[in-house]
Design an enzyme around this catalytic site. Structure first.
Site, short mmCIF file in Angstrom:
data_model
loop_
_atom_site.label_atom_id
_atom_site.label_comp_id
_atom_site.label_asym_id
_atom_site.label_seq_id
_atom_site.Cartn_x
_atom_site.Cartn_y
_atom_site.Cartn_z
N HIS A 17 0.65 -10.47 36.90
CA HIS A 17 -0.05 -9.29 36.37
C HIS A 17 0.54 -8.01 36.95
CE1 HIS A 17 -3.58 -7.18 34.66
NE2 HIS A 17 -3.44 -6.40 35.71
N GLU A 18 0.68 -7.97 38.26
CA GLU A 18 1.20 -6.76 38.90
C GLU A 18 2.67 -6.53 38.57
OE1 GLU A 18 -0.86 -4.74 40.03
OE2 GLU A 18 -2.54 -6.13 40.03
N HIS A 21 2.91 -4.50 35.36
CA HIS A 21 2.79 -3.05 35.57
C HIS A 21 4.09 -2.50 36.18
CE1 HIS A 21 -1.40 -3.02 34.54
NE2 HIS A 21 -1.77 -3.78 35.55
#
Length: 361
Positions: A17-18, A21
């Site tokens: 997920h990170e 980004h």
């Protein structure tokens, strides 16, 4: 080891997920000053040319930090590569990239499971794993491995609804004949069973019940991607329906909300029984993380996207103090909910309950 395997799965999903980004920002040339996995005390860190990478002690989340509001940053406030100075579309890509990464990763987890192990596909009906000796089921001619596909000429459907229907019908049919349609190998049989009364006054027939699961194994990459697409669609539909039921009937379904501890417990149970199914477990949690993060709630990706939507409609961003107040309130509520779920699920763990009984509380 099974607990560590489940924690590792959650940690990988957080990293994915990170990374979504982070990659979306760096590929657009946007400044990123920190990439952190976990919270709390720093266990390890590495200082790159622009970004500091940290691993923290509590692996329950992570974040990508931007120098926009860092008073110690050497980057000038009017730098065009600061996130806040980019067009709305660029910022929306960065904010939504974590959700997109989780959705894509979930699909490839299923591809990995199908290609190496096969994937569980729930079929209509219920499997009878065992039949108790001298039970009504044995008298009726039932055998271990039978698949019950209909009850009184009514198809059972899929697990778990099929289990609920079967149990309720048996419990409410003391000394009343039930007609079962059973598949045994390539044959279809019609059997009649008469439930006996148990100590609670309910009917029983003396069988166990399991979901009717077919293991699909791909013969080539095309089949692997096809099976995975079908499994992905099923998982996504089940997840969306689950969230809708939670929202539409929150008071009744709130107790079913699971926190990190409960998720790890589920994952550990799966790893202990069949570690290969951690692929499917990871895919399910990854889709859940994506849907949770896209909800328009403060402190989540969906909340930040909502701010961008207001900015696009109004032609200017909401006042910074208002945004900060909303985000801080949302963060406090989110952390409070997380702490509550952790405490509740920890107290309900079997090992914790055993400890309480041993010390006499």
């Amino acid at each position: 080891m099974s607990v560590l395997a489940a924690i590792a799965v959650l940690l990988v999903l957080i990293v994915v997920h990170e990374l979504g980004h982070f990659a979306a920002a760096r590929l657009q040339g946007i400044h990123v000053n920190r990439f952190s996995i976990g919270f709390g005390p720093v266990l390890a860190k590495y200082k790159g040319p622009e970004t500091e990478y940290t691993l923290c002690a509590i692996p329950l989340g992570g974040f990508v930090g931007f120098p926009d509001d860092d008073p110690d940053s050497d980057i000038t406030p009017d730098d065009p590569n600061l996130l806040r100075n980019r067009p709305i579309f660029d910022r929306a890509i960065v904010i939504s990239a974590g959700v997109i990464a989780n959705l894509i990763f979930a699909y490839f987890l299923l591809v990995g499971q199908v290609a190496t192990i096969g994937i569980q596909d729930i079929q209509a009906g219920l499997v009878i794993p065992q039949v108790d000796p001298s039970s009504p089921a044995m008298t009726a001619g039932m055998q271990g491995g039978d698949v019950v596909i209909a009850l009184n000429d009514q198809p059972l459907g899929d697990f778990p609804e099929a289990t609920t229907i079967f149990i309720e019908k048996v419990q409410n049919s003391v000394n009343k004949p039930l007609n079962l349609t059973v598949k045994r190998d390539d044959k279809t049989l019609n059997l009649t069973v008469i439930p006996q009364e148990n100590e609670e006054g309910q009917g029983k027939i003396g069988v166990g019940l399991l979901p009717n699961i077919k293991l699909n194994q791909a013969k080539n990459f095309i089949e692997a991607f096809t099976y995975s697409a079908e499994a992905y669609e099923n998982l996504a539909n089940l997840t969306v329906k689950g969230f809708w039921q939670l929202i539409s009937n929150f008071q009744e379904n709130a107790k079913q909300v699971a926190g990190p501890v409960k998720i790890v417990e589920y994952g550990a149970s799966i790893a202990q029984n069949n570690a290969g199914n951690l692929f499917q477990f990871g895919a399910l949690i990854s889709i859940n993380l994506a849907i949770i993060n896209i909800l328009p709630l403060p402190a989540l990706d969906g909340g930040q996207l909502a701010f961008l939507l207001f900015e696009g409609l109004l032609g200017k961003p909401l006042p910074l103090k208002l945004q900060e107040g909303i985000m801080q309130t949302g963060l406090v509520l989110l952390l409070s909910l997380g702490v509550f779920l952790i405490v509740r699920d920890t107290v309900n763990l079997a090992v914790f309950q055993d400890f309480i009984q041993q010390i006499g509380l």
